[in-house]
Design an enzyme around this catalytic site. Structure first.
Site, PDB file in Angstrom:
ATOM      1  N   HIS A 195      44.770  35.496  40.137  1.00  0.00           N
ATOM      2  CA  HIS A 195      45.616  36.679  40.137  1.00  0.00           C
ATOM      3  C   HIS A 195      46.813  36.419  39.235  1.00  0.00           C
ATOM      4  O   HIS A 195      47.249  35.277  39.086  1.00  0.00           O
ATOM      5  CB  HIS A 195      46.089  37.010  41.555  1.00  0.00           C
ATOM      6  N   HIS A 205      32.053  38.483  48.252  1.00  0.00           N
ATOM      7  CA  HIS A 205      33.420  38.602  47.756  1.00  0.00           C
ATOM      8  C   HIS A 205      34.431  38.226  48.849  1.00  0.00           C
ATOM      9  O   HIS A 205      35.586  37.877  48.558  1.00  0.00           O
ATOM     10  CB  HIS A 205      33.681  40.035  47.277  1.00  0.00           C
ATOM     11  N   TYR A 240      52.430  32.882  34.620  1.00  0.00           N
ATOM     12  CA  TYR A 240      52.074  31.471  34.600  1.00  0.00           C
ATOM     13  C   TYR A 240      50.778  31.274  33.828  1.00  0.00           C
ATOM     14  O   TYR A 240      49.898  32.141  33.819  1.00  0.00           O
ATOM     15  CB  TYR A 240      51.881  30.951  36.026  1.00  0.00           C
ATOM     16  N   ARG A 260      36.826  35.057  49.000  1.00  0.00           N
ATOM     17  CA  ARG A 260      38.156  35.035  48.391  1.00  0.00           C
ATOM     18  C   ARG A 260      39.237  35.366  49.410  1.00  0.00           C
ATOM     19  O   ARG A 260      40.268  34.691  49.504  1.00  0.00           O
ATOM     20  CB  ARG A 260      38.197  36.023  47.213  1.00  0.00           C
ATOM     21  N   LYS A 288      37.456  38.976  35.121  1.00  0.00           N
ATOM     22  CA  LYS A 288      38.306  40.062  35.623  1.00  0.00           C
ATOM     23  C   LYS A 288      39.625  40.138  34.873  1.00  0.00           C
ATOM     24  O   LYS A 288      40.068  41.223  34.475  1.00  0.00           O
ATOM     25  CB  LYS A 288      38.562  39.837  37.118  1.00  0.00           C
ATOM     26  N   ARG A 314      35.251  34.781  42.066  1.00  0.00           N
ATOM     27  CA  ARG A 314      34.527  36.059  42.098  1.00  0.00           C
ATOM     28  C   ARG A 314      33.024  35.797  41.987  1.00  0.00           C
ATOM     29  O   ARG A 314      32.600  34.857  41.290  1.00  0.00           O
ATOM     30  CB  ARG A 314      34.995  36.967  40.959  1.00  0.00           C
TER      31      ARG A 314
END
Length: 395
Positions: free
Chosen positions: A358, A331, A368, A334, A268, A243
């Site tokens: 994510h 951005h 995870y 990504r 985030k 990011r």
């Protein structure tokens, strides 16, 4: 005979306590040498009682008569003025001790030890900026749904809909805490369910996702001639595809050259994250370290080295090489990385998503951690850097 102000003011001193009656139980008690106070003598349940109505001259004759009428109205309702006064004092003290801010801070103190520091700071900051200035000093039990909505609407009106929704959730939890601890009788936050605007639709950032476009982009980036710091950030942006705020705020303390990793807390998701460093990234970082390695940030602000570079630096660089905002954004790196790594390079989606920070869960529904698939991710990030070089060479 009724008292007059002239009569009261004429008494300068007295050697013993005297009482000057005004009628209907109201009298002025004067104690040596000249302390004057209003009293009301009455009977309740067959017992004679007295209450103070204030000191003279702070409470004038006119005001004392007004307070007498209020006390008589209480008596007319078959209530003891003295007991009612004590009850009001207890309510006032209770309200003063249980304002929204005080209860919210107590709730925060009970919950925050289980949170990440960044999340705890964000929750308290939002309360201090958006909520406390408007209802912080209000007794929490007196706040109703329209009053709470008016506060949150201010946040919505400045365009921060998602922030307002998060703040409503935290306010609901504070009122729930107040209910559980006997400081409120209802939760006005629950009454606002479905009242705030819906969660904003996810904004899709323009991005190059075709190999030929990506090759042209990285070649233009390689040829860009800006300041050395901006050039370095510009070259690392496609390699890392993190990011924007995470890249420009990167700190040297987070770079581990021996492990070939950049380890930081994701702004985030509020989770620890690892970016494996490919050979190409190591080369760029080692050169950059000679320039900014003595400071905190990899990319310090040109005017204030204690702050990171501005958010517009890479955007300005993209525009300088002729890339419009409709074609590609900062951005967008990504989306570029995710699309090509999964659709062209055929890496497993869960590995790519983890590298994008994510939230990915295993078949049992467990999230995870940051080291999951780390060997695979290290291999992937090196292959990605090599692939970008290959595309650049084909332009």
């Amino acid at each position: 005979m009724k008292l007059t102000d002239i009569q009261i003011k004429a008494i300068k001193s007295t050697e013993k306590t005297i009482r000057l009656w005004d009628g209907e139980g109201l009298y002025l008690e004067i104690r040596p040498p000249c302390s004057k106070g209003w009293r009301f003598k009455y009977r309740f349940n067959g017992k004679e009682k007295r209450i103070s109505l204030g000191a003279y001259p702070k409470v004038s004759l006119k005001e004392a008569r007004k307070r007498l009428e209020e006390a008589k109205r209480v008596l007319a309702d078959d209530k003891d003025p003295s007991a009612e006064r004590q009850s009001r004092k207890r309510v006032k003290a209770f309200n003063a001790a249980n304002t929204f801010e005080k209860v919210a801070r107590q709730w925060w103190e009970t919950q925050s030890p289980g949170w990440k520091d960044r999340h705890a700071d964000d929750v308290l900051h939002n309360f201090e900026v958006d909520i406390f200035p408007f209802i912080g000093q209000r007794p929490i039990g007196d706040i109703d749904a329209p009053e709470l909505l008016a506060v949150l609407q201010r946040v919505v009106d400045r365009g921060a809909v998602e922030t307002a929704r998060r703040e409503l959730g935290n306010c609901r939890r504070v009122f729930g805490y107040a209910l559980a601890t006997g400081r409120a009788n209802r939760n006005p936050g629950a009454d606002l369910e479905g009242v705030l605007p819906p969660k904003p639709k996810t904004k899709h950032f323009a991005a190059f996702t075709k190999p030929e476009d990506v090759g042209r982009l990285v070649k233009l980036i390689d040829e860009y001639w800006g300041t050395f710091v901006v050039c370095s950030a510009f070259k690392l942006a496609p390699l890392f595809f993190v990011r924007p705020g995470e890249l420009r705020s990167a700190k040297w303390a987070e770079i581990d050259f021996e492990a070939r990793e950049w380890q930081y807390l994701s702004t985030k998701t509020n989770i620890d994250h690892i970016v494996p460093l490919a050979n190409q990234a190591i080369t760029i970082l080692q050169a950059l370290q000679r320039v900014t390695g003595h400071g905190i940030y990899l990319f310090p602000n040109a005017r204030d080295k204690q702050r990171p570079m501005s958010s517009g630096s890479i955007t300005a660089a993209l525009r300088a090489i002729g890339i419009t905002k409709e074609e590609h954004t900062w951005h967008g790196f990504r989306a570029m990385g995710r699309t090509i790594l999964t659709e062209v390079c055929h890496y497993p989606p869960e590995v790519v998503e983890l590298q994008l920070t994510h939230c990915v869960r295993d078949p049992m529904g467990r999230a995870y951690n940051r080291t999951t698939f780390l060997p695979e991710r290290k291999k992937m990030m090196q292959s990605w850097a090599d692939y970008l070089d290959k595309l650049k060479g084909e332009v």
